[in-house]
Design an enzyme around this catalytic site. Structure first.
Site, short mmCIF file in Angstrom:
data_model
loop_
_atom_site.label_atom_id
_atom_site.label_comp_id
_atom_site.label_asym_id
_atom_site.label_seq_id
_atom_site.Cartn_x
_atom_site.Cartn_y
_atom_site.Cartn_z
CG HIS A 1 -5.92 -2.32 0.82
ND1 HIS A 1 -5.18 -2.04 -0.31
CD2 HIS A 1 -5.35 -1.63 1.85
CE1 HIS A 1 -4.22 -1.20 0.03
NE2 HIS A 1 -4.28 -0.94 1.32
CB SER B 1 -0.95 -0.07 1.20
OG SER B 1 -2.10 0.65 0.89
#
Ligand code: GCU
Length: 409
Positions: A388, A246
């Protein structure tokens, strides 16, 4: 009728766009050889990203030194663990970052390959071992992991362990090292100035439009860690892999672009400002990221809010800077904020640079099905099921990829 895949749901919102050609220089020269790439185009692209996206870390002499604070047997005696303090000193001041390193027991002729990545919340969150000191640095408030008043606590011990499958990494014959990103720059629009930036500028000195933001300083810190780790007994300096998830995946890509000592570059769900093409404008956009995280990029990047067509680069050019080193980009199917298709498309668009070196890109022309990794070449990609995150599944793919590329040594 079959349902469209989640990742296709927003395709109709992608505007028409043209990306800058990765092999045409600013002066219009067509790059046709690996040598031209290295001499002309690569430095030009690095400089464009420095000027317009990530900014530059000021130039000053920095002394980097390290001491092993503790060395123990860990992970049921399968690994040796070192806690290393890396001290960074300029004429102005000195600061430090703490590196937590696990290495398989035994010896390898050239040393072990090493995965190096920053972590979000402190080294103590990576493993539940009781003797990893709790960071005393600024941390983001997350009551669910016991961080209040911007201080970490015992409650956070091991909470991020699923992101760091240490046993699996060691079992695959690799070492792994991590550093809390907040040792380098607290992840906060106000407090980030109190990190390593203070080695160069006091916090009262405003940023110039082209000065690095937090991502630039994080990436810089990864290189300073390599300065130490490449000399650390048991590590193979030729096989240091930079990895990040990320925001820290954006950082891994930038660190890998700047520092070619990283022998492999891995981006996990890095999204906007990472692997995803900015010009697609789905999920997180340049304007959205600059608004929410004004401290990540250089100030000049804001000129491209809702104005992506004017960017002299796009993120496929960042990926191309990994060449000729093996590159792995991974997405998650439900992570639409990071634009999985945008991550795939930019990976495809980096292939011509690998081709210049006679290296092989992806086999797929479109995003492969979930959990069908496209990893036989020098550029790899997978989309994992689910949201995610960085999971054991992701690590299994990275370890297999590293093993295939590095097994000769
Ligand atoms: C937010 C941010 C992303 C980032 C992510 C993360 O979602 O918008 O750009 O990648 O946080 O770091 O987890």
């Amino acid at each position: 009728m079959t349902q469209p895949r989640a990742i296709d749901r927003e395709e109709h919102n992608v505007p028409p766009y043209t990306v800058p050609d990765v092999l045409t220089t600013v002066d219009g020269v067509q790059v046709t050889t690996a040598d031209q790439w290295q001499r002309l185009r690569r430095p030009e692209i690095v400089s464009l990203f420095q000027q317009h996206v990530y900014g530059i870390v000021p130039d000053a002499a920095v002394r980097v030194a390290h001491t092993v604070l503790a060395e123990d047997s860990a992970l049921a005696d399968t690994a040796s663990r070192r806690q290393i303090r890396i001290t960074l000193t300029t004429a102005a001041r000195s600061t430090s970052m703490d590196c937590l390193l696990y290495m398989p027991k035994g010896k390898q002729a050239h040393g072990f390959p090493l995965f190096l990545g920053l972590n979000f919340s402190g080294n103590h969150t990576v493993s539940s071992e009781s003797d990893i000191p709790i960071t005393d640095r600024w941390v983001r408030n997350q009551p669910e992991i016991g961080t209040l008043g911007n201080r970490a606590s015992e409650a956070g011990r091991g909470v991020m362990a699923s992101r760091w499958p240490l046993q699996r990494i060691i079992g695959a014959g690799c070492a792994v090292a991590t550093i809390y990103c907040g040792d380098l720059a607290p992840d906060d629009p106000e407090h980030w100035l109190d990190g390593v930036r203070q080695l160069f500028r006091d916090s009262q000195t405003p940023r110039t439009p082209g000065e690095a933001g937090a991502i630039g300083y994080w990436a810089w810190g990864l290189s300073r860690a390599v300065d130490c780790l490449e000399a650390e007994p048991g590590i193979d300096p030729q096989r240091i892999i930079v990895i990040g998830h990320s925001r820290l995946g954006k950082t891994a890509l930038w660190a890998g672009a700047l520092d070619q000592r990283f022998a492999m570059v891995i981006s996990n769900n890095s999204g906007c400002g990472g692997a995803a093409l900015s010009r697609r404008r789905v999920g997180e956009t340049v304007a959205a990221i600059n608004r929410q995280f004004p401290h990540w990029f250089c100030e000049r990047f804001r000129a491209y809010d809702d104005n992506e067509a004017k960017l002299p680069v796009d993120q496929h050019m960042l990926l191309s800077l990994a060449a000729p080193r093996p590159l792995y980009v991974a997405s998650a199917e439900e992570d639409l904020w990071a634009d999985p298709r945008g991550e795939f498309v930019s990976t495809k668009l980096a292939e011509p640079v690998y081709a210049l070196f006679g290296l092989r890109g992806l086999s797929h022309r479109d995003v492969p099905n979930a959990e069908v990794p496209d990893n036989a070449g020098d550029v790899a990609y997978h989309v994992r099921m689910g949201p995610h995150g960085i999971t054991d599944y992701d690590w299994q793919q990275y370890l297999a990829f590293a093993n295939r590329h590095f097994r000769q040594r």
